[in-house]
Scaffold this motif. Structure first.
Motif, PDB file in Angstrom:
ATOM      1  N   ASN A 206       0.825  -1.214   0.000  1.00  0.00           N
ATOM      2  CA  ASN A 206       0.000   0.000   0.000  1.00  0.00           C
ATOM      3  C   ASN A 206       0.853   1.256   0.000  1.00  0.00           C
ATOM      4  N   MET A 209       2.666   1.795  -3.409  1.00  0.00           N
ATOM      5  CA  MET A 209       1.840   2.092  -4.587  1.00  0.00           C
ATOM      6  C   MET A 209       2.071   3.517  -5.060  1.00  0.00           C
ATOM      7  N   THR A 286      -5.485 -10.280  -1.727  1.00  0.00           N
ATOM      8  CA  THR A 286      -4.965  -8.905  -1.750  1.00  0.00           C
ATOM      9  C   THR A 286      -4.559  -8.502  -3.164  1.00  0.00           C
ATOM     10  N   MET A 290      -6.190  -5.386  -5.071  1.00  0.00           N
ATOM     11  CA  MET A 290      -5.357  -4.289  -5.589  1.00  0.00           C
ATOM     12  C   MET A 290      -5.645  -4.082  -7.071  1.00  0.00           C
ATOM     13  N   ARG A 293      -8.882  -2.218  -7.354  1.00  0.00           N
ATOM     14  CA  ARG A 293      -8.805  -0.830  -6.887  1.00  0.00           C
ATOM     15  C   ARG A 293      -7.896   0.055  -7.729  1.00  0.00           C
ATOM     16  N   TRP A 391      -9.497  -6.522   3.010  1.00  0.00           N
ATOM     17  CA  TRP A 391      -8.798  -5.248   2.763  1.00  0.00           C
ATOM     18  C   TRP A 391      -9.138  -4.243   3.856  1.00  0.00           C
ATOM     19  N   GLU A 395      -6.535  -2.788   6.554  1.00  0.00           N
ATOM     20  CA  GLU A 395      -6.233  -1.339   6.594  1.00  0.00           C
ATOM     21  C   GLU A 395      -6.271  -0.810   8.022  1.00  0.00           C
ATOM     22  N   LEU A 400      -3.837   2.180   8.286  1.00  0.00           N
ATOM     23  CA  LEU A 400      -3.919   2.947   7.040  1.00  0.00           C
ATOM     24  C   LEU A 400      -5.263   3.652   6.927  1.00  0.00           C
TER      25      LEU A 400
END
Ligand code: NDP
Ligand code: PMR
Length: 401
Positions: A206, A209, A286, A290, A293, A391, A395, A400
């Motif tokens: 994360n 990214m 995951t 990803m 998203r 997710w 987070e 996050l």
């Protein structure tokens, strides 16, 4: 510890200090090596313990110096941190052994990649890179302990300060605790297998990214999370008990701490083998989340893979000796699922750099002729609703959200 080290390896105290400080100054913050402040006594002893533990088997023949990590302004700039370097950059977690090391070697030897080896044991990684003959300026070791969220954050800072634009992240490191009777925990209090294999990588991917998507004019930007057949219950291997099963994620939602919640994602009793398989399901979910998203927005390719059964790696270090003896021939001659570390490294290197393997959202596998194909995941490992829930809980756990 410094003196005893110096005596044991017949080097001068000054040389010892130089070896240690070369590791220290290699970190961006002079006081942060192995994620530990070494300017105070406690940290120093942690550092020297780490140093002597990792070199206790074999004396150094030449001083090992950290290279390529951004250094403070008053220290000599490492030679490998060149912003003019035309190579692409890949980060590989757990590149100090097994699949990660074999992949690092293939990519480094190609001359097209600079490999950042994200490893918890600096000296082990440096020695491993040398032992397999990776060209000196083809890699940088940067400390990263995935079982500590602070260490992951420190690693990201260090990567940023190295000034290398990032192309590919490979989340490869893992622990497997099949014989553990009691759970073990990460620095943040999560059960160790899921905490390291999933949550550490979740935070890392994360955070990075941001760095990967900002690279301009490059179509080969990828995030790869290593999965496995044993997390997929649509296979024979995935049906060997204990089977992966995340249930309704109640244990994860509770923090996997063994106090307020169960240490297992599904809320059950601790089982190290199941925790590993569950963590692999998390890795594969995951990757797909990803993809959903970020792929369209950023153009980054997300992939997972099963590289084959690499029955000889350190992954089985905690298994019974009898298992470690019988497992390679069992996989070679009975299931025929065995692959060498070298072959598995070539496979993962393909997922990193082969232009034909750039489809996003894919779980790659290889047939007996070593041809890659898009494999099917089990129902649970492809459950989009579960991936979303995983997710959102993850987070929160890594702060996050
Ligand atoms: P290895 O044990 O050889 O490699 C695992 C690596 O992870 C090591 O470098 C280890 O570091 C590192 N690691 C462990 N804990 C941490 C941590 N807290 N922080 C940073 N690094 C850590 O095993 P493999 O090469 O077999 O495993 C690599 C990947 O392949 C894993 O994701 C595994 O699930 C997957 N896989 C393996 C298969 C197999 O048959 N072996 C089959 C399918 C998938 P150190 O050297 O310091 O111990
Ligand atoms: Mg498995 C039929 C094919 C096959 C394959 C490809 C694997 C891969 N395994 C297969 C079958 C079987 N295994 C069968 C029939 C058995 C029962 C005898 C069996 C057992 C077994 C054990 C006890 N296998 C194992 C273990 C482990 O401890 C390993 C594990 O689950 O690690 C998490 C393992 C593995 N088998 C594999 C692969 C790839 C592994 C280990 C690595 C991993 O998933 O990361």
């Amino acid at each position: 510890a410094g003196v005893s080290y110096a005596i044991r390896y017949n080097i001068s105290r000054a040389d010892y200090v130089q070896r240690v400080t070369s590791g220290i100054t290699a970190s961006v913050q002079p006081s942060a090596f192995l994620g530990t402040k070494i300017s105070v006594c406690k940290g120093a002893s942690v550092l020297s313990r780490a140093v002597s533990a990792s070199i206790s088997r074999q004396p150094l023949v030449a001083p090992i110096r950290a290279q390529g990590v951004a250094a403070p302004a008053d220290t000599k700039a490492p030679t490998t941190t060149k912003k003019t370097d035309t190579k692409s950059t890949v980060i590989i977690t757990g590149a100090s052994s097994g699949l990660g090391l074999a992949t690092a070697k293939v990519l480094a030897d190609s001359g097209e990649w600079h490999v950042i080896m994200a490893c918890r044991d600096f000296l082990k990684a440096e020695r491993a890179a040398r032992a397999v003959g990776m060209p000196k300026d083809s890699y940088t070791v940067i400390h990263c302990d995935l079982s500590s969220l602070n260490s992951v954050k420190q690693f990201v800072d260090n990567v940023r300060q190295s000034g290398r634009p990032l192309d590919v992240l490979v989340c490869n490191a893992a622990v497997y605790l099949p014989t553990a009777k009691e759970p073990r925990y990460t620095a943040d209090g999560f059960e160790l297998s899921v905490g390291t294999n999933h949550l550490g990588h979740f935070l890392l991917a994360n955070m990075l990214m941001e760095d990967i998507q900002h690279k301009e004019n490059d179509t080969n930007r990828r995030v790869i999370i290593v999965g496995s057949i044993t997390g997929n219950t649509n296979t024979i291997a995935g049906n060997v008990p204990p089977k992966a099963n995340l249930g309704d994620l109640r244990g994860l939602a509770g923090g996997l701490d063994g106090v307020r919640s169960s240490v297992m994602i599904d809320g059950g009793e601790f089982d190290g083998a199941k925790a590993y398989k569950d963590s692999k399901v998390c890795n594969m979910l995951t990757m797909q989340e990803m993809h959903r998203r970020f792929h369209e927005k950023t153009g980054v390719t997300f992939a997972s893979l099963y590289p084959g059964c690499i029955a000889t790696t350190g992954l089985f270090r905690e298994h019974y000796q009898l298992f470690r003896t019988l497992f390679p021939p069992f996989q070679k001659y009975i299931t025929k699922g065995y692959v060498s570390e070298e072959e598995a490294g070539k496979r993962l290197a393909q997922v990193v750099s082969d232009p034909t393997l750039n489809k996003s959202g894919v779980y790659w596998s290889w047939n007996n002729q070593s041809n890659s194909f898009e494999n099917e995941l089990s129902q649970e490992a492809s459950d989009a609703e579960k991936a979303k829930k995983l997710w959102e809980i993850s987070e929160k756990l890594v702060n996050l959200s």
